[in-house]
Design a protein around this motif. Structure first.
Motif, PDB file in Angstrom:
ATOM      1  N   ASP A  61       0.855  -1.185   0.027  1.00 40.86           N
ATOM      2  CA  ASP A  61      -0.162  -0.073  -0.014  1.00 40.86           C
ATOM      3  C   ASP A  61       0.790   1.254   0.051  1.00 40.86           C
ATOM      4  N   LEU A  62       2.153   1.144  -0.260  1.00 46.44           N
ATOM      5  CA  LEU A  62       3.017   2.239  -0.535  1.00 46.44           C
ATOM      6  C   LEU A  62       3.934   2.100  -1.584  1.00 46.44           C
ATOM      7  N   LEU A  63       3.905   2.791  -2.515  1.00 50.94           N
ATOM      8  CA  LEU A  63       4.686   2.859  -3.911  1.00 50.94           C
ATOM      9  C   LEU A  63       5.600   4.142  -3.779  1.00 50.94           C
ATOM     10  N   ILE A  64       6.920   3.614  -3.957  1.00 47.77           N
ATOM     11  CA  ILE A  64       7.977   4.517  -4.147  1.00 47.77           C
ATOM     12  C   ILE A  64       8.567   4.382  -5.476  1.00 47.77           C
ATOM     13  N   THR A  65       8.386   5.369  -6.343  1.00 48.21           N
ATOM     14  CA  THR A  65       9.108   5.313  -7.432  1.00 48.21           C
ATOM     15  C   THR A  65       9.909   6.610  -7.889  1.00 48.21           C
ATOM     16  N   HIS A  66      10.883   6.296  -8.841  1.00 49.43           N
ATOM     17  CA  HIS A  66      11.840   7.344  -9.173  1.00 49.43           C
ATOM     18  C   HIS A  66      11.557   8.405  -9.768  1.00 49.43           C
ATOM     19  N   HIS A  67      10.737   8.150 -10.778  1.00 47.79           N
ATOM     20  CA  HIS A  67      10.122   9.081 -11.662  1.00 47.79           C
ATOM     21  C   HIS A  67       8.807   9.657 -11.079  1.00 47.79           C
ATOM     22  N   PRO A  68       8.457  10.762 -10.879  1.00 47.28           N
ATOM     23  CA  PRO A  68       7.192  10.998 -10.173  1.00 47.28           C
ATOM     24  C   PRO A  68       6.017  10.769 -10.791  1.00 47.28           C
ATOM     25  N   LEU A  69       5.206  10.289 -10.152  1.00 48.30           N
ATOM     26  CA  LEU A  69       3.661  10.155 -10.867  1.00 48.30           C
ATOM     27  C   LEU A  69       2.831  11.510 -11.279  1.00 48.30           C
ATOM     28  N   ILE A  70       3.112  12.503 -10.201  1.00 46.47           N
ATOM     29  CA  ILE A  70       2.382  14.046 -10.603  1.00 46.47           C
ATOM     30  C   ILE A  70       3.894  14.640 -10.637  1.00 46.47           C
ATOM     31  N   PHE A  71       4.046  15.219 -12.067  1.00 44.77           N
ATOM     32  CA  PHE A  71       5.222  15.976 -12.411  1.00 44.77           C
ATOM     33  C   PHE A  71       4.925  17.546 -12.676  1.00 44.77           C
ATOM     34  N   LYS A  75      -3.735  20.361 -13.843  1.00 46.17           N
ATOM     35  CA  LYS A  75      -5.061  21.273 -13.691  1.00 46.17           C
ATOM     36  C   LYS A  75      -6.300  20.400 -13.728  1.00 46.17           C
ATOM     37  N   SER A  76      -6.144  19.277 -13.980  1.00 46.75           N
ATOM     38  CA  SER A  76      -7.334  18.505 -14.104  1.00 46.75           C
ATOM     39  C   SER A  76      -6.828  16.954 -13.784  1.00 46.75           C
ATOM     40  N   ILE A  77      -7.733  16.137 -13.177  1.00 46.22           N
ATOM     41  CA  ILE A  77      -7.502  14.638 -13.297  1.00 46.22           C
ATOM     42  C   ILE A  77      -8.610  13.933 -14.117  1.00 46.22           C
ATOM     43  N   ARG A  78      -8.205  13.546 -15.205  1.00 50.08           N
ATOM     44  CA  ARG A  78      -9.146  13.027 -16.262  1.00 50.08           C
ATOM     45  C   ARG A  78      -9.094  11.662 -16.086  1.00 50.08           C
ATOM     46  N   GLU A  80     -10.241   9.214 -17.642  1.00 47.90           N
ATOM     47  CA  GLU A  80     -10.198   8.467 -19.022  1.00 47.90           C
ATOM     48  C   GLU A  80      -8.834   8.662 -19.623  1.00 47.90           C
ATOM     49  N   GLN A  81      -7.854   9.619 -19.186  1.00 43.20           N
ATOM     50  CA  GLN A  81      -6.462   9.857 -19.509  1.00 43.20           C
ATOM     51  C   GLN A  81      -5.594   8.955 -18.813  1.00 43.20           C
ATOM     52  N   PRO A  82      -4.246   8.697 -19.480  1.00 48.29           N
ATOM     53  CA  PRO A  82      -3.302   7.841 -18.797  1.00 48.29           C
ATOM     54  C   PRO A  82      -3.021   8.306 -17.466  1.00 48.29           C
ATOM     55  N   GLY A  83      -2.547   9.660 -17.154  1.00 45.35           N
ATOM     56  CA  GLY A  83      -1.996  10.318 -16.157  1.00 45.35           C
ATOM     57  C   GLY A  83      -3.203  10.139 -15.063  1.00 45.35           C
ATOM     58  N   GLY A  84      -4.376  10.504 -15.386  1.00 45.60           N
ATOM     59  CA  GLY A  84      -5.461  10.730 -14.387  1.00 45.60           C
ATOM     60  C   GLY A  84      -5.987   9.262 -13.885  1.00 45.60           C
ATOM     61  N   ARG A  85      -5.975   8.385 -15.044  1.00 47.27           N
ATOM     62  CA  ARG A  85      -6.333   7.015 -14.561  1.00 47.27           C
ATOM     63  C   ARG A  85      -5.147   6.331 -13.466  1.00 47.27           C
ATOM     64  N   LEU A  86      -3.965   6.568 -13.604  1.00 49.49           N
ATOM     65  CA  LEU A  86      -3.129   6.123 -12.466  1.00 49.49           C
ATOM     66  C   LEU A  86      -3.271   6.496 -11.236  1.00 49.49           C
ATOM     67  N   ILE A  87      -3.621   7.928 -11.074  1.00 56.08           N
ATOM     68  CA  ILE A  87      -3.975   8.643  -9.850  1.00 56.08           C
ATOM     69  C   ILE A  87      -5.125   7.927  -9.228  1.00 56.08           C
ATOM     70  N   SER A  88      -6.211   7.719 -10.194  1.00 54.43           N
ATOM     71  CA  SER A  88      -7.361   7.212  -9.581  1.00 54.43           C
ATOM     72  C   SER A  88      -7.116   5.837  -9.060  1.00 54.43           C
ATOM     73  N   THR A  89      -6.358   5.111  -9.822  1.00 53.05           N
ATOM     74  CA  THR A  89      -6.231   3.701  -9.699  1.00 53.05           C
ATOM     75  C   THR A  89      -5.438   3.502  -8.296  1.00 53.05           C
TER      76      THR A  89
END
Length: 270
Positions: A61-71, A75-78, A80-89
């Motif tokens: 339940d904790l993911l540590i990544t080198h490249h930031p998920l939010i960079f 301005k929006s979390i859509r 249906e789009q890849p970035g928003g889908r990752l945040i939502s998941t």
């Protein structure tokens, strides 16, 4: 003692202090509550849907990544789009996400430090030392070091292949007769090419070599080697796993610590 996200943030601060991050970067806790209990951790170079699937299956339940998920500024979390889908998941599965990016690049024992060690370089120092008063002299982006006995270019390429296991290598500029001084910088750092030439490097290893920089290398007479972004940075994940394991044990925290199965998003066609 039950570990929380804040406990892990405190540990990461000892491994890769946030103050080492570049001003344009986005590191630290990007998704989640610092007070949330942690039952398992997953490490990965990139935040992807496959990595989140692995974390979910392993109850991390904790993911540590080198490249930031939010960079970039969001301005929006859509969803249906890849970035928003990752945040939502991540939120839907209650997975907190930490970015450990340029602070891990610059840290002692970070990306470029590991790359220099794997190449067997000695007397290493940062290419671009961190200017903070509290940072150690060994911290900063890139590393430059030397071999006590010069190598031939072919021997050096052999060491590089063994160090990072790249799917391909690209080169630009003339190969010198011998290799004694080597500059490295994991990720995309060819902006430092001129500086490495001024520092007397025989070769500079980084990734994502641009056409204009390659042409410059021909004229300047500096050998550049592009080892690929994934290959030059992925090597830090095993080191981070080792450092976190040691710190967790010292803190008396028993947590499953996983490394995601991941490979470069690029593949060689021929």
């Amino acid at each position: 003692m039950t570990a929380t996200v804040q406990h892990i943030l405190d540990i990461l601060e000892r491994i890769a202090p946030a103050e080492l991050a570049q001003s344009w970067d986005n590191v630290g806790l990007l998704i989640g509550d610092p007070g949330q209990p942690v039952h398992g951790i997953m490490l990965a170079l990139d935040p992807t849907s496959q990595v989140l699937d692995q974390a979910t299956r392993l109850h991390a339940d904790l993911l540590i990544t080198h490249h930031p998920l939010i960079f970039h500024p969001t301005k929006s979390i859509r969803t249906e789009q890849p970035g928003g889908r990752l945040i939502s998941t991540a939120i839907r599965h209650n997975i907190c996400v930490i970015g450990c990016h340029t602070n891990l690049d610059a840290a002692s024992g970070g990306v470029s430090d590991i790359l220099a060690r794997r190449l067997g370089l000695e007397k290493t120092r940062p290419l671009d030392p961190t200017s903070s008063e509290s940072a150690a002299d060994s911290c900063g982006l890139g590393r430059i070091g030397e071999y006590p006995v010069p190598l031939t270019p072919d021997d050096f390429i052999g060491r590089l292949r063994e160090a990072i296991e790249p799917p391909w290598l690209l080169e630009a500029g003339p190969r010198p007769e011998t290799i004694r001084r080597v500059a490295v910088c994991g990720g995309s750092c060819f902006d430092y090419a001129g500086k490495t030439l001024d520092l007397g490097a025989d070769v500079f290893v980084s990734s994502e070599l641009k056409h204009a920089t390659a042409r410059w290398a021909e004229e300047a007479g500096l050998w550049l080697v592009d080892g690929g972004h994934f290959a030059t940075e992925q090597i830090v994940i095993a080191s981070l796993h080792q450092a976190l394991t040691k710190e967790l044990e010292a803190a008396g925290l028993e947590l499953p610590l996983h490394t995601a199965a991941q490979r470069s998003p690029l593949a060689r066609i021929f």
